[in-house]
Design a protein around this motif. Structure first.
Motif, short mmCIF file in Angstrom:
data_model
loop_
_atom_site.label_atom_id
_atom_site.label_comp_id
_atom_site.label_asym_id
_atom_site.label_seq_id
_atom_site.Cartn_x
_atom_site.Cartn_y
_atom_site.Cartn_z
N THR A 1 -55.47 23.68 74.28
CA THR A 1 -55.62 24.28 75.64
C THR A 1 -56.16 23.73 76.39
N TYR A 2 -56.15 24.02 78.01
CA TYR A 2 -57.02 23.55 78.96
C TYR A 2 -58.25 23.81 78.96
N VAL A 3 -58.82 23.19 79.81
CA VAL A 3 -60.50 23.61 79.88
C VAL A 3 -60.50 24.45 81.11
N LYS A 4 -61.22 25.73 80.94
CA LYS A 4 -61.08 26.60 82.01
C LYS A 4 -62.16 26.12 83.11
N PRO A 5 -61.86 26.60 84.39
CA PRO A 5 -62.90 25.98 85.47
C PRO A 5 -64.33 26.24 85.31
N GLU A 6 -64.59 27.59 84.88
CA GLU A 6 -65.94 27.75 84.58
C GLU A 6 -66.61 27.02 83.48
N VAL A 7 -65.79 26.55 82.62
CA VAL A 7 -66.44 25.73 81.65
C VAL A 7 -66.61 24.24 81.92
N LEU A 8 -65.74 23.74 82.57
CA LEU A 8 -65.79 22.38 83.25
C LEU A 8 -66.99 22.21 84.19
N GLU A 9 -67.24 23.43 85.02
CA GLU A 9 -68.34 23.55 86.16
C GLU A 9 -69.78 23.56 85.34
N GLU A 10 -69.72 24.08 84.09
CA GLU A 10 -71.06 23.96 83.52
C GLU A 10 -71.30 22.61 82.75
N MET A 11 -70.06 22.00 82.44
CA MET A 11 -70.17 20.62 81.77
C MET A 11 -70.66 19.38 82.93
N ILE A 12 -70.04 19.75 84.03
CA ILE A 12 -70.31 18.44 84.98
C ILE A 12 -71.60 17.98 85.20
N PRO A 13 -72.65 18.99 85.43
CA PRO A 13 -73.98 18.21 85.64
C PRO A 13 -74.68 17.32 84.51
N TYR A 14 -73.87 17.51 83.17
CA TYR A 14 -74.42 16.71 82.03
C TYR A 14 -73.59 15.52 81.90
N PHE A 15 -72.77 15.07 82.85
CA PHE A 15 -72.08 13.98 82.90
C PHE A 15 -73.02 13.07 83.81
N THR A 16 -73.38 13.68 84.94
CA THR A 16 -73.88 12.97 86.20
C THR A 16 -75.38 13.11 86.30
N GLU A 17 -76.03 14.21 86.21
CA GLU A 17 -77.22 14.28 86.60
C GLU A 17 -78.35 14.43 85.04
N ASN A 18 -77.97 15.55 84.45
CA ASN A 18 -78.87 15.56 83.10
C ASN A 18 -78.12 14.96 81.93
N PHE A 19 -78.28 13.47 82.03
CA PHE A 19 -77.72 12.66 81.22
C PHE A 19 -78.60 12.15 80.21
N GLY A 20 -79.84 12.55 80.06
CA GLY A 20 -80.64 11.68 79.17
C GLY A 20 -80.43 11.88 77.70
N ASN A 21 -80.85 10.74 77.07
CA ASN A 21 -80.50 10.99 75.70
C ASN A 21 -81.41 12.06 74.87
N PRO A 22 -80.88 13.04 74.28
CA PRO A 22 -81.83 14.01 73.51
C PRO A 22 -82.69 13.46 72.60
N SER A 23 -82.59 12.21 72.24
CA SER A 23 -83.46 11.78 71.27
C SER A 23 -84.94 11.11 71.71
N SER A 24 -84.65 10.75 73.19
CA SER A 24 -85.94 10.27 73.77
C SER A 24 -87.01 11.49 73.99
N ILE A 25 -88.16 11.06 74.27
CA ILE A 25 -89.36 11.88 74.41
C ILE A 25 -89.54 12.32 76.05
N TYR A 26 -89.02 11.52 77.06
CA TYR A 26 -89.43 12.04 78.52
C TYR A 26 -88.45 13.20 78.87
N SER A 27 -88.95 13.64 80.23
CA SER A 27 -88.34 14.93 80.53
C SER A 27 -87.03 15.18 80.69
N GLN A 28 -86.39 14.01 81.11
CA GLN A 28 -84.82 14.01 81.31
C GLN A 28 -84.28 14.21 79.71
#
Length: 395
Positions: free
Chosen positions: A14-41
């Motif tokens: 299936t295609y990706v719904k616009p609402e789904v893509l919208e929620e994903m975008i910040p995690y490509f560009t702004e909130n990209f910190g590696n979850p295994s690290s210990i800093y705030s990002q």
């Protein structure tokens, strides 16, 4: 005249719904910190993954600690079967599955069959259902795992999952189900249905490709499939696909919210499509069951005396995207193993068409397909020596 663009292969992806893509975008560009690290990002992405895991768990009535992220449905299937078999081979070496599973199950079982495990493949009836007594009779002292798909990707058959789970519970055998075609499309409650492990894939319910999940009931031991870092509670190594996880959770949340209304529409359109094709095309048959035990958007029709691949090419020329079976075997010249398993002769199984409907499918599109398909079938039959011989015999 402008070429139409009618997509009727939602069972493939299936295609990706616009609402789904919208929620994903910040995690490509702004909130990209590696979850295994210990800093705030990193804490931001870690919290987002945990929240998404909770949404996925809620959709199937599981605990978030029972949800493990994977790279898709095939990985989830591989991990469930190989992981459980290898971690529990001291208990037994017998695995039960069916003849109509996705190849992500069948090929894993074939591999295990060559490496010390005994595999039983349960047959199905002409509608694609297993016989519960066959399952009961197949279980023995060495049986450690039963893997039976929730809903078939080709013919839409929905198995009696709760009853299968009950049989497994009675016999203290773990039950895994490949629910890739079911999750997000029909209600799935792992508690009510007695499911111990379950596979899903985001791209089947308007989420991104390359991400899925495996539900593993608390207390079940699996050997790791991917070794390395400590991600997924030390169970699956590799830096998390953060946007994918966020997208999968959002897509599943939307799918569950809209399921009842969506399915009413799909069932109406599906029935119109099936009835129309069977009425307009002689020597055609529906593959799979009618009614509630069929996936809402699935139609699979066999047209005798022609080949499915030819139909697909001619449909594509008319702007209609469809399939002759599983997308994972689209390059194969062999007829569908599912259609052979339900009893179709080799030469007839070749002439099958799967049309799988989705959110944007309209009644006008169904009308167009009902106009085009009979014309294509007739044209192909006119070129077929099989049809010519049949027609001469009828006279």
């Amino acid at each position: 005249m402008e070429k139409r663009n009618i997509y009727m292969d939602h069972a493939a992806t299936t295609y990706v719904k616009p609402e789904v893509l919208e929620e994903m975008i910040p995690y490509f560009t702004e909130n990209f910190g590696n979850p295994s690290s210990i800093y705030s990002q990193a804490r931001v992405t870690n919290m987002a993954i945990d929240e998404s895991r909770g949404k996925i768990a809620k959709a199937i009535n599981a605990d978030r600690r029972e949800i493990f992220i994977t790279g898709g449905g095939s990985e989830a299937d591989n991990w469930a079967i190989k992981g459980y078999a290898n971690a529990n081979k001291h208990k037994g070496n017998h695995i039960i599955t069916t003849t109509i599973e996705h190849h992500a199950i069948l090929h894993v079982c074939e591999y295990l069959g060559k490496n010390g495990f005994e595999i039983t493949y349960l047959p199905v009836d002409e509608k694609g259902f297993i016989n519960i007594d066959d399952l009961r009779n197949a279980i023995k002292d060495t049986t450690i795992l039963v893997s039976i798909m929730f809903a078939n990707n080709e013919i839409g058959t929905i198995q009696s999952v709760k009853e299968i789970g009950e049989v497994c519970r009675e016999n203290k055998v773990v039950f895994h189900t490949d629910a890739v075609q079911a999750v997000g499309h029909i209600p799935v409650d792992v508690q009510e249905l007695n499911i111990d492990m379950l596979s899903m894939a985001a791209h089947k319910f308007y989420g991104p490709k390359g991400v899925g999940a495996l539900y593993v009931r608390k207390g079940i031991r699996l050997e790791n499939l991917i070794h390395g870092g400590a991600q997924e509670r030390n169970k699956r190594a590799g830096t998390e696909n953060i946007p994918g996880i966020i997208g999968m959770a959002k897509a599943l949340e939307l799918a569950v919210e809209n399921m009842e209304e969506e399915n009413k529409k799909l069932v109406m359109l599906r029935n119109k499509l099936i009835d129309g094709l069977l009425e307009r095309v002689p020597h055609s048959r529906l593959n799979g069951p009618c009614g509630e035990m069929r996936l809402p958007g699935n139609a699979n029709i066999t047209f005798e005396f022609i080949e499915g691949e030819s139909i697909l090419l001619m449909l594509d020329a008319k702007g209609i995207a469809a399939s002759s079976g599983s997308a994972c075997t689209s390059g194969s010249l062999d007829p569908s193993h599912v259609l052979l398993a339900i009893g179709l002769p080799h030469e007839i199984a070749h002439g099958s068409l799967r049309l799988s409907l989705g959110e944007k499918t309209t009644e006008e599109e169904i009308d167009y397909v009902l106009e085009v398909v009979p014309q294509i079938v007739q044209r192909l039959r006119e070129m077929s020596p099989l049809w010519d011989n049949f027609a001469k015999g009828e006279k």
